[in-house]
Every structure is written in C-alpha cells, then in structure tokens.
Scaffold this active site. Sequence first.
Site, PDB file in Angstrom:
ATOM      1  N   LYS A 145      17.814  25.304  59.131  1.00  0.00           N
ATOM      2  CA  LYS A 145      18.044  24.776  57.786  1.00  0.00           C
ATOM      3  C   LYS A 145      17.212  23.534  57.540  1.00  0.00           C
ATOM      4  O   LYS A 145      16.581  23.377  56.480  1.00  0.00           O
ATOM      5  CB  LYS A 145      19.527  24.436  57.608  1.00  0.00           C
ATOM      6  CG  LYS A 145      19.858  23.838  56.247  1.00  0.00           C
ATOM      7  CD  LYS A 145      21.216  23.177  56.220  1.00  0.00           C
ATOM      8  CE  LYS A 145      21.166  21.792  56.858  1.00  0.00           C
ATOM      9  NZ  LYS A 145      22.211  20.870  56.368  1.00  0.00           N
ATOM     10  N   ASN A 146      17.193  22.625  58.507  1.00  0.00           N
ATOM     11  CA  ASN A 146      16.522  21.348  58.304  1.00  0.00           C
ATOM     12  C   ASN A 146      15.004  21.452  58.366  1.00  0.00           C
ATOM     13  O   ASN A 146      14.312  20.479  58.056  1.00  0.00           O
ATOM     14  CB  ASN A 146      17.013  20.328  59.332  1.00  0.00           C
ATOM     15  CG  ASN A 146      18.445  19.893  59.060  1.00  0.00           C
ATOM     16  OD1 ASN A 146      18.935  20.001  57.941  1.00  0.00           O
ATOM     17  ND2 ASN A 146      19.129  19.417  60.093  1.00  0.00           N
ATOM     18  N   CYS A 177      26.907  15.566  52.580  1.00  0.00           N
ATOM     19  CA  CYS A 177      28.080  15.259  53.402  1.00  0.00           C
ATOM     20  C   CYS A 177      28.434  13.776  53.352  1.00  0.00           C
ATOM     21  O   CYS A 177      27.554  12.912  53.330  1.00  0.00           O
ATOM     22  CB  CYS A 177      27.824  15.661  54.863  1.00  0.00           C
ATOM     23  SG  CYS A 177      28.050  17.418  55.192  1.00  0.00           S
ATOM     24  N   ARG A 236      23.853   6.670  53.454  1.00  0.00           N
ATOM     25  CA  ARG A 236      22.565   7.342  53.661  1.00  0.00           C
ATOM     26  C   ARG A 236      21.639   6.890  52.540  1.00  0.00           C
ATOM     27  O   ARG A 236      21.433   7.578  51.550  1.00  0.00           O
ATOM     28  CB  ARG A 236      22.753   8.867  53.668  1.00  0.00           C
ATOM     29  CG  ARG A 236      23.779   9.332  54.686  1.00  0.00           C
ATOM     30  CD  ARG A 236      23.991  10.832  54.647  1.00  0.00           C
ATOM     31  NE  ARG A 236      22.884  11.540  55.254  1.00  0.00           N
ATOM     32  CZ  ARG A 236      22.819  12.877  55.329  1.00  0.00           C
ATOM     33  NH1 ARG A 236      23.781  13.608  54.805  1.00  0.00           N
ATOM     34  NH2 ARG A 236      21.791  13.466  55.897  1.00  0.00           N
ATOM     35  N   ASP A 262      23.691  15.192  64.897  1.00  0.00           N
ATOM     36  CA  ASP A 262      24.239  16.442  64.360  1.00  0.00           C
ATOM     37  C   ASP A 262      24.984  17.268  65.405  1.00  0.00           C
ATOM     38  O   ASP A 262      25.593  18.280  65.073  1.00  0.00           O
ATOM     39  CB  ASP A 262      23.122  17.298  63.746  1.00  0.00           C
ATOM     40  CG  ASP A 262      22.759  16.842  62.337  1.00  0.00           C
ATOM     41  OD1 ASP A 262      23.449  15.958  61.799  1.00  0.00           O
ATOM     42  OD2 ASP A 262      21.783  17.365  61.778  1.00  0.00           O
ATOM     43  N   ARG A 298      27.350  25.379  54.771  1.00  0.00           N
ATOM     44  CA  ARG A 298      26.107  24.690  54.420  1.00  0.00           C
ATOM     45  C   ARG A 298      25.079  24.775  55.536  1.00  0.00           C
ATOM     46  O   ARG A 298      23.875  24.656  55.283  1.00  0.00           O
ATOM     47  CB  ARG A 298      26.373  23.219  54.095  1.00  0.00           C
ATOM     48  CG  ARG A 298      27.122  22.980  52.785  1.00  0.00           C
ATOM     49  CD  ARG A 298      27.243  21.488  52.463  1.00  0.00           C
ATOM     50  NE  ARG A 298      25.938  20.860  52.589  1.00  0.00           N
ATOM     51  CZ  ARG A 298      25.674  19.832  53.411  1.00  0.00           C
ATOM     52  NH1 ARG A 298      26.627  19.334  54.171  1.00  0.00           N
ATOM     53  NH2 ARG A 298      24.473  19.315  53.447  1.00  0.00           N
TER      54      ARG A 298
END
Length: 418
Positions: free
Chosen positions: A22-23, A116, A121, A305, A397
Amino acid sequence: MEAFAIEGGKPLSGTLRIHGAKNAALPILAATVLAEGQFHIYDVPHLKDIEVMLKILSEIGAKVSHEDHMVTVDTTGVNQTQVPEDLMGQMRSSIFLMGPLLARLGEVTISRPGGCAIGERRIDLHLSGLAALGAQYTDAEGYITFRSPALEGTKIFLTFPSVGATENIMMAAVLAKGTTRIYNAAREPEIIDLQNFLNSMGAKVRGAGTDTIEIDGVPRLRAISYRVIPDRIVTGTHLLALGLSKGHIELSNTIPEHLTALVELVRGSGVEIKTYHDIMEIKNTSRPRAINRIMTSPYPGFPTDLQAQMMVFLSLADGTSLMKETVFEGRFKHVTELERMGASIFVDLGTAFIRGVDRFYGATVEATDLRAGAALVLAGLAAQGTTIVEQTQHIDRGYERIEKQLQQLGASISRITI
C-alpha cells in the site's frame, strides 16, 4: 457495522502470497499525474486507501479502473488542481498529489489531510520542501494553495527523515529545472520503489535508499507499466501471527531484506525463520522468549507500523520486554484493548513495559487505527475463546481481506455484521 469473529488457539500452517505494498502503491499512483498517457500498475491491492486515491484521480480528470490487481490510469485529461476536500479528509496519503499536480499544472489546492489518529502528523516538511523549489503558497481557512509557473532545483535539508515529504519533493523535483538534492532523506524501500518508477518514466533520480537523493529535472515524462513491491508490513504481520501460534507457514512474494530488524528480533526470541529468494519460511514450536528492548525508528530501524503487532507477540512471551515508540506519540491506543484480553502492560513517557502472560482471553475489542486493528486480530488468534474485533474499516485500509488471508493459513476467523 462489520466486525471480525475469531476463535483462538488454532495452529497456523500453509502458504500465502503477500500482496503489493500500500505504501508504495499510493505515491506511485499519485506520480502518474506527472505524465500524460495510460499507465498499467500491477499488484495493487484492493484497499480502502487505494480506493480513495483512485477516486481522487478520477475527480481531477483521470480515467481509472481497478480489475483484479491491475490499476489502469489514463492521465491525459487531468485538468483540476484542487483535491476534493471530502476525499482529502479520508486519507492522509492524498497529500501525495501536491508535488505531481504542482509540477505538471503549476498549481495545487488541498485541505488538511485525514488518516489514522496515531498522534501528530505535521505536514510542515511537505510545505517547506515544495516552497524551497520556488513555489509560493497560502494557508488560510483550512486550505493550502501552491502556485509556481516553473519549479527550480535546489538543496533541501529535512529536519526529520519523513517518508511522505521525501516522496512529495521527489515527485515535484523530477520536472523542475536543474538539480535538487534532498539531505536527511527517508530511506524506506517504498522510496526506492518510487525512484524506480519515476526513472522508468524517464526521470533522473539517484540515491534512494541512502540519506541523500539527487534529482536532475527533465522536461517531460512518459506513461509506463510497472509492478509494485510486496508489502513488508503485511509480511511482518503474518510472521508475527505464526510467532504467536505453534505451526509452520510459508510466505511468498516477499523481500526478506526489507524486514531485517524484525526478523533478527523474532529469531532471537526462538522462532525459526528461513529465507530464500522471495520466500520466508517460519516455524514455531514453543513459547517465544521476551526481548529486552525495542525502539521504533525510521528505516532501517524497527518500523513503527509493526509496533502494535510486536507488542502482542511480546505480551505472550516468557519474561519482560520494553518497547519504546519514537515516531508517533499517539500509537499506544491498543494497550487498553489488549489489557481487556489479559495483557500486562504499563506505559510511561512513550515506553511500554510488557510483562509476558501465559494466555489471552477472548473479548470484544475495538480497532482504533489500522495497525492497532491488525494487532488485535493477532491477539484474537492467540486467545482462549472468542474475540470480536470491531471497527474493521480501519484494518481494511491496509490489509486486503485479512480474514481470507488468515483462513488460508488455517485460522478460525470470519467477518460478521453486528
């Protein structure tokens, strides 16, 4: 509302192919805006965040489709410079459109991104980086607008090796005039993947994977086909799932080198891990040993993560462990939920002191964010009795039908409506 129902205590066995990252996929999809034409991006998982990114691309004029695991993006008609506020609020990674839209169309407007709730952030490094390339911006009434008819290469020092800021600056700089150097750049594998994608389009980027990235601007780029790297966080999650169970699994489509920090720690706790080519073979026959101290840090350190998932592993290990979170100050929300299941964890000043317990007990718990949700699923796999994990939309997600993946390994987990 959907939830996961998990009957714990089942040994895991079998094989599983890890889906694309995903990233890595999100900035690559944003980068398609840099050129006109039709792109084919392979191994893109079906995730909520990917769905939002594709909706944004469609809203700004691209034609998109996502069939099986291939995304087709035709960017010829991209002509909108404002990212829709409702979609921006759903996903922080929508900020990746700033650099590409600014570079191609000379202007971009965004609202503050969502995502999230794992702590502050800030996006200041994104803003200062794009401003250093010569763009002017205004920040008023919740909207940020950048304008620049022509970006200019420059030297940029990041006060923190932010992955997102590094990627946004890279994407803007590939069409800037002259050379850009990013110092204290993030080193994550996803940045290397973005560099490879951009270079395949005709960009001149070098140094990804080190702390200094150099970009020689080019006048134009072309549309290409490309395959996304495997998801190292999904890989690590399944590795830890096996570490909590007795069993033997094989994970394919992995890059073991991307998980060196995790693999060495888990091996040290007594879990057998073998790697060859793109395969990771994991065996476990006994309770793991505690790990004295772990500290999250930017790559190649231990990834934030995987902190929540690792905490579940340590909570069932023999002995006492210490886990320090240095990246996101709000990333211990899963602790209260794990304590409902019998964990013994004390948190003070960003450090969790974890005393291993013999077992977890099934409970109804709530996923507060993506990785916390994955951690609670792992806890349910190891618990005695039934665990209900609510708020599955967070988990969706980042994991493509995680219940299907775990069922393939023998877990007793199902998606239910409550």
